[in-house]
Design a protein around this motif. Structure first.
Motif, PDB file in Angstrom:
ATOM      1  N   LEU A 192      51.331  77.935  27.368  1.00 35.68           N
ATOM      2  CA  LEU A 192      52.197  79.115  27.358  1.00 35.68           C
ATOM      3  C   LEU A 192      51.404  80.370  27.013  1.00 35.68           C
ATOM      4  CD1 LEU A 192      55.148  80.171  27.529  1.00 35.68           C
ATOM      5  CD2 LEU A 192      55.326  79.727  25.070  1.00 35.68           C
ATOM      6  N   LEU A 193      50.530  80.255  26.028  1.00 32.02           N
ATOM      7  CA  LEU A 193      49.703  81.381  25.600  1.00 32.02           C
ATOM      8  C   LEU A 193      48.839  81.900  26.737  1.00 32.02           C
ATOM      9  CD1 LEU A 193      48.645  83.052  23.083  1.00 32.02           C
ATOM     10  CD2 LEU A 193      46.852  81.310  22.907  1.00 32.02           C
ATOM     11  N   LEU A 194      48.328  80.992  27.555  1.00 33.34           N
ATOM     12  CA  LEU A 194      47.419  81.367  28.642  1.00 33.34           C
ATOM     13  C   LEU A 194      48.161  81.781  29.915  1.00 33.34           C
ATOM     14  CD1 LEU A 194      44.719  78.563  28.201  1.00 33.34           C
ATOM     15  CD2 LEU A 194      44.553  80.956  27.500  1.00 33.34           C
ATOM     16  N   GLY A 195      49.481  81.776  29.859  1.00 36.67           N
ATOM     17  CA  GLY A 195      50.258  82.213  31.017  1.00 36.67           C
ATOM     18  C   GLY A 195      50.376  81.173  32.107  1.00 36.67           C
ATOM     19  N   ILE A 196      50.215  79.911  31.750  1.00 38.03           N
ATOM     20  CA  ILE A 196      50.314  78.823  32.727  1.00 38.03           C
ATOM     21  C   ILE A 196      51.787  78.454  32.918  1.00 38.03           C
ATOM     22  CG2 ILE A 196      49.627  76.459  33.259  1.00 38.03           C
ATOM     23  CD1 ILE A 196      47.188  76.924  31.408  1.00 38.03           C
ATOM     24  N   GLU A 197      52.209  78.362  34.156  1.00 37.59           N
ATOM     25  CA  GLU A 197      53.606  78.067  34.476  1.00 37.59           C
ATOM     26  C   GLU A 197      53.733  76.724  35.178  1.00 37.59           C
ATOM     27  OE1 GLU A 197      54.757  81.449  36.801  1.00 37.59           O
ATOM     28  OE2 GLU A 197      55.125  82.687  35.021  1.00 37.59           O
ATOM     29  N   ASN A 198      54.964  76.224  35.239  1.00 38.44           N
ATOM     30  CA  ASN A 198      55.259  74.939  35.900  1.00 38.44           C
ATOM     31  C   ASN A 198      54.395  73.819  35.323  1.00 38.44           C
ATOM     32  OD1 ASN A 198      56.963  76.395  37.745  1.00 38.44           O
ATOM     33  ND2 ASN A 198      55.126  76.961  38.892  1.00 38.44           N
TER      34      ASN A 198
ATOM     35  N   SER B 146      38.852  84.482  32.499  1.00 32.21           N
ATOM     36  CA  SER B 146      38.046  84.327  31.281  1.00 32.21           C
ATOM     37  C   SER B 146      38.352  85.426  30.277  1.00 32.21           C
ATOM     38  CB  SER B 146      36.548  84.349  31.621  1.00 32.21           C
ATOM     39  OG  SER B 146      36.189  83.250  32.422  1.00 32.21           O
ATOM     40  N   LYS B 147      38.400  86.657  30.758  1.00 30.58           N
ATOM     41  CA  LYS B 147      38.689  87.789  29.875  1.00 30.58           C
ATOM     42  C   LYS B 147      40.087  87.673  29.276  1.00 30.58           C
ATOM     43  CE  LYS B 147      35.584  91.125  32.129  1.00 30.58           C
ATOM     44  NZ  LYS B 147      35.506  92.347  32.966  1.00 30.58           N
ATOM     45  N   SER B 148      41.041  87.266  30.085  1.00 31.31           N
ATOM     46  CA  SER B 148      42.410  87.096  29.611  1.00 31.31           C
ATOM     47  C   SER B 148      42.489  85.981  28.566  1.00 31.31           C
ATOM     48  CB  SER B 148      43.330  86.777  30.785  1.00 31.31           C
ATOM     49  OG  SER B 148      44.632  86.484  30.333  1.00 31.31           O
ATOM     50  N   ALA B 149      41.793  84.865  28.824  1.00 30.30           N
ATOM     51  CA  ALA B 149      41.808  83.744  27.888  1.00 30.30           C
ATOM     52  C   ALA B 149      41.196  84.136  26.553  1.00 30.30           C
ATOM     53  CB  ALA B 149      41.060  82.555  28.492  1.00 30.30           C
ATOM     54  N   ALA B 150      40.079  84.846  26.597  1.00 33.70           N
ATOM     55  CA  ALA B 150      39.427  85.281  25.359  1.00 33.70           C
ATOM     56  C   ALA B 150      40.354  86.174  24.551  1.00 33.70           C
ATOM     57  CB  ALA B 150      38.129  86.021  25.686  1.00 33.70           C
ATOM     58  N   ASP B 151      41.009  87.101  25.222  1.00 33.29           N
ATOM     59  CA  ASP B 151      41.920  88.013  24.542  1.00 33.29           C
ATOM     60  C   ASP B 151      43.078  87.256  23.892  1.00 33.29           C
ATOM     61  OD1 ASP B 151      42.949  90.768  23.987  1.00 33.29           O
ATOM     62  OD2 ASP B 151      44.558  90.110  25.311  1.00 33.29           O
TER      63      ASP B 151
END
Length: 251
Positions: free
Chosen positions: A116-122, A144-149
């Motif tokens: 959920l934190l990483l924006g993974i759906e379904n 990668s940048k989004s995950a680090a943030d």
């Protein structure tokens, strides 16, 4: 509420039956099961710093993700890392209770929270404690940048393997995912997010065409602390504390 009663309620919330057979979570140290729970400290690990913090706050229960006693102890001495902490908890009357792989596996647990934190759906489980799902197609660098943030890390703290520039189907395993690379590929992931792997596993990912992002064991699992704290707060209102990374590791 006694320590024994707290354990019973938490075991109902996070069933021991979900724990992996090799795991040893549950009652790590119970100096007195009949002691009244004063306050509760939630920490990823029962470190000496966590024990000191619990004593400072007047907590006689520490809830952790990682078990303090993971392997059988042939002796308990202060010369041993685990033994010294077991002794200290007993001396201070602090119970230590861990919820490890059952929290990785349970719906709404560590890996669902990570996805959920990483924006993974379904999302769906591809192994009991692994989750896989979709993100909006993007480049490896963007993801990668989004995950680090989202993991509250600098991008330089990530260990990465770029096998392709496409990120769409993402698998997650919090903590250490070194032994599940085959299952991740079989599930159809193009990108794998975990906490840590060994050097040879990074080579494997490159050779097998799997993007890899290691977001540190701590960062991919510290997200469990609010889950533990919320569960404890329903039982011991206003007397539950979380232990931070800075306090735990002195950084």
């Amino acid at each position: 509420m006694t320590v024994e009663q707290l354990i019973k309620v938490l075991d109902e919330r996070f069933p021991k039956t979900l724990s992996e057979p090799w795991d040893n979570d549950g009652c790590d140290v119970i100096p007195d099961k009949n002691a009244t729970v004063t306050r509760v400290l939630c920490a990823l690990d029962c470190t000496s710093a966590a024990i000191n913090k619990a004593a400072e706050l007047g907590c006689n229960v520490i809830l952790t993700h990682h078990p303090l006693v993971f392997k059988p102890l042939s002796s308990v001495t202060s010369d041993d890392s685990v033994g010294k902490r077991v002794i200290e908890c007993i001396k201070r009357g602090i119970a230590v209770i861990s919820f490890h792989t059952r929290l990785d596996i349970i719906d709404g647990g560590v890996n669902d929270t990570l996805a959920l934190l990483l924006g993974i759906e379904n999302t769906e489980a591809f192994i009991p404690y692994g989750r896989i799902g979709d993100v909006e197609e993007q480049s490896f660098e963007e993801f990668s940048k989004s995950a680090a943030d989202k993991l509250k890390l600098d991008i330089t703290e990530l260990q990465r393997v770029k096998a392709s520039d496409k990120v769409k189907r993402v698998a997650v395993i919090s903590g250490c995912g070194k032994d599940e690379i085959g299952e991740v590929i079989a599930a159809g992931a193009d990108t794998f997010v975990t906490g840590e792997v060994m050097h040879n596993h990074m080579i494997d990912c490159k050779e097998l065409g799997l993007n890899l992002i290691c977001g540190t064991h701590y960062a991919t699992e510290r997200i469990v602390l609010p889950i533990l704290a919320e569960a404890a707060s329903e039982i011991v209102p206003s007397d539950v504390y979380m232990f931070t990374r800075e306090e735990e590791y002195g950084i």
